[in-house]
Design an enzyme around this catalytic site. Structure first.
Site, PDB file in Angstrom:
ATOM      1  N   GLU A 211       0.798  -1.229   0.000  1.00 58.76           N
ATOM      2  CA  GLU A 211       0.000   0.000   0.000  1.00 58.76           C
ATOM      3  C   GLU A 211       0.834   1.284   0.000  1.00 58.76           C
ATOM      4  O   GLU A 211       0.710   2.111   0.921  1.00 58.76           O
ATOM      5  CB  GLU A 211      -0.944   0.035   1.205  1.00 58.76           C
ATOM      6  CG  GLU A 211      -1.971  -1.068   1.221  1.00 58.76           C
ATOM      7  CD  GLU A 211      -3.016  -0.879   2.324  1.00 58.76           C
ATOM      8  OE1 GLU A 211      -2.963   0.135   3.039  1.00 58.76           O
ATOM      9  OE2 GLU A 211      -3.873  -1.756   2.454  1.00 58.76           O
ATOM     10  N   GLU A 401      -5.801  -8.258   1.278  1.00 56.09           N
ATOM     11  CA  GLU A 401      -6.416  -7.872   2.552  1.00 56.09           C
ATOM     12  C   GLU A 401      -7.882  -7.553   2.304  1.00 56.09           C
ATOM     13  O   GLU A 401      -8.228  -6.947   1.277  1.00 56.09           O
ATOM     14  CB  GLU A 401      -5.761  -6.621   3.160  1.00 56.09           C
ATOM     15  CG  GLU A 401      -4.414  -6.858   3.775  1.00 56.09           C
ATOM     16  CD  GLU A 401      -3.787  -5.583   4.326  1.00 56.09           C
ATOM     17  OE1 GLU A 401      -4.513  -4.706   4.830  1.00 56.09           O
ATOM     18  OE2 GLU A 401      -2.548  -5.475   4.235  1.00 56.09           O
TER      19      GLU A 401
END
Ligand code: BGC
Length: 487
Positions: A211, A401
């Protein structure tokens, strides 16, 4: 009704990250910028850090055997996503390990040659106890039948590369500036090479960076919630964003070079990037300014990073177009898959703030169902981002995720099932999704918000470290063991 089976070999797992789960038992990992950041009194006073500390965490560093057994036996998983703490591996700086660095016409690093002459000092600098522990974690997972999905960088940087307090207080005078400096990119390439050479016999699936958009957004652009170094400047944000994309490419090359052995029969190394993708919708769909604000958010957070990593398109002025100088195919070294972290839908409204007009927006409170963190639960968004990513980049995907903060244990089963349904639909529609990793295996330390959000399939008592199954456990086990959703 069509079969709701998943393809053979589909990976079912959970995700964690080192800083969030390891501490609480054994030696704390105190060598990183994040450690410094969350312990800084000024940060706690200003509300940039919660005042809860990672050393009160679930203690995976010592309790990993039982946690991995839970993942296998109680969840019926065949994979697990973990990360390593870079500063545990290299507690001392690696800057003196020699490499040849090549730069492009912009002065940006475009190649790092790690040779045996680099590897020798790296081996001497690595902490043998940390290496042995990570080897044991990965081989325990493998022996249990869990394919290891290893994230090399899930946010903490070694303190030798980043002093977030000096950067926060006086950037001009700071010398260790983390992702603002390409020295960090070069050191990352060394770390990736070392990791691949050292753990390659146990790992076949790697994420280079977790990320990058969040690291840059909360570290360099945000006026409310802070990641290290807590700055708010578009220029710095773009510099860090660029450097993280370059780091992915260099990490990709190193892992491909240095991991030559296969742990699971998948081939030595499949290497991709993990990025966050959410659904962005306009607050008022009939309002042109809201629509533009939502589209800008989608572009900036879901797309910018992937364009840089996969196509070498670095949109440095954020105008949505790639000018000739922004085309840098030599930086796109490869990306075998896209890891998608998906949690929520954001509703975006135009709001003039008097600064850079591109950032004239705000997120509005959700009108739908929300989790404990106030995030809107919107499973269709997961299907949308997966399909969008495949249409645009033609890479296989993993959901790396996806999860819900749910202390009351009321939302998790439905959240899990409805999102997995979207994964199934995407696969049926021709999008190659290869695995699903629920965030998270256990409750953990959630960065600036500490232990408030309960994402674990197993809840954790921070005092006793006792794990207890939530309702999600049986539901996930049922899906994972049958490789299928119930009809
Ligand atoms: C991060 C995790 C984090 C989770 C829930 C993700 O964006 O990768 O580290 O704990 O969100 O907040």
């Amino acid at each position: 009704m069509p079969s709701r089976r998943f393809p053979d070999g589909f990976l079912w797992g959970t995700s964690t990250s080192s800083f969030q789960v390891e501490m609480g038992r054994g030696e704390p990992a105190s060598g990183s910028d994040w450690w410094t950041w969350v312990h800084d009194e000024e940060n706690i006073r200003r509300g940039n850090a919660s005042g809860a500390f990672p050393e009160q965490g679930p203690g995976f560093w010592e309790l990993y055997r039982q946690d991995l057994e839970r993942a296998r036996r109680e969840l019926g998983n065949n994979a697990v996503r973990l990360s390593m703490d870079w500063a545990r591996i290299f507690p001392k700086p690696t800057i003196d390990a020699p490499v040849r660095v090549e730069r492009d016409e912009n002065g940006d690093v475009m190649g790092v040659e790690v040779s045996d002459a680099t590897m020798r000092p790296l081996k001497a600098l690595a902490d043998p106890a940390a290496v042995a522990r990570y080897r044991d974690i990965f081989s325990t997972a493998n022996k249990l039948g869990l394919t290891v999905f290893l994230t090399l960088y899930h946010w903490p940087l070694p303190s030798g590369l980043h002093d977030p307090i000096a950067c926060r207080d006086n950037l001009a005078g700071a010398t260790r500036r983390g992702w603002l400096d390409q020295q960090t990119v070069v050191e990352y390439a060394k770390y990736a090479a070392f990791a691949a050479a050292t753990f390659g016999d146990l790992v076949d699936l790697y994420a280079t960076i977790n990320e990058a958009p969040m690291v840059c957004k909360y570290g360099y652009l945000h006026d409310r919630v802070h990641f290290p170094p807590g700055l708010n400047d578009v220029g710095l944000f773009l510099t860090a964003f660029k450097n993280l994309a370059i780091a992915h490419g260099l990490g990709y090359e190193q892992v491909k070079t240095w991991d030559t052995s296969s742990a699971t029969g998948r081939g030595p190394a499949e290497v991709g990037v993990v990025t966050v993708m959410e659904q962005y919708d306009p607050h008022d769909p009939s309002n042109e300014l809201d629509r533009r604000a939502a589209e800008f958010n989608r572009y900036l957070w879901n797309e910018w990073n992937l364009n840089a990593v996969i196509k070498g398109d670095y949109d440095m002025n954020l105008d949505g177009a790639i000018d000739p100088g922004e085309r840098r195919p030599h930086q796109a070294k490869g990306c075998d898959f896209i890891g998608a972290d998906y949690y929520l839908r954001e509703t975006v409204r135009h709001k003039a703030k008097g600064g850079d007009p591109r950032f004239d927006y705000e997120f509005t409170p959700s009108r739908g169902r929300t989790s404990d963190t106030g995030w809107e639960i919107h499973p269709e968004g997961l299907g949308n981002v997966l399909q969008w990513a495949f249409r645009n980049y033609r890479r296989p995907l993993y959901v790396t995720e996806n999860g819900v903060a749910d202390a009351g244990d009321k939302l998790r089963v439905e959240y899990l099932t409805s999102h997995i349904e979207q994964v199934h639909k995407a696969i049926e529609g021709g999008t190659p999704v290869r695995g699903y990793f629920y965030w998270s295996l256990i409750d953990n330390y959630s960065w600036f918000s500490g232990y408030r959000s309960k994402f674990g399939l197993f809840s954790v008592d921070v005092n006793t470290k006792e794990r207890r199954p939530t309702n999600g456990v049986a539901a996930y086990r049922d899906i994972a063991t049958r490789n299928s959703l119930s009809e």
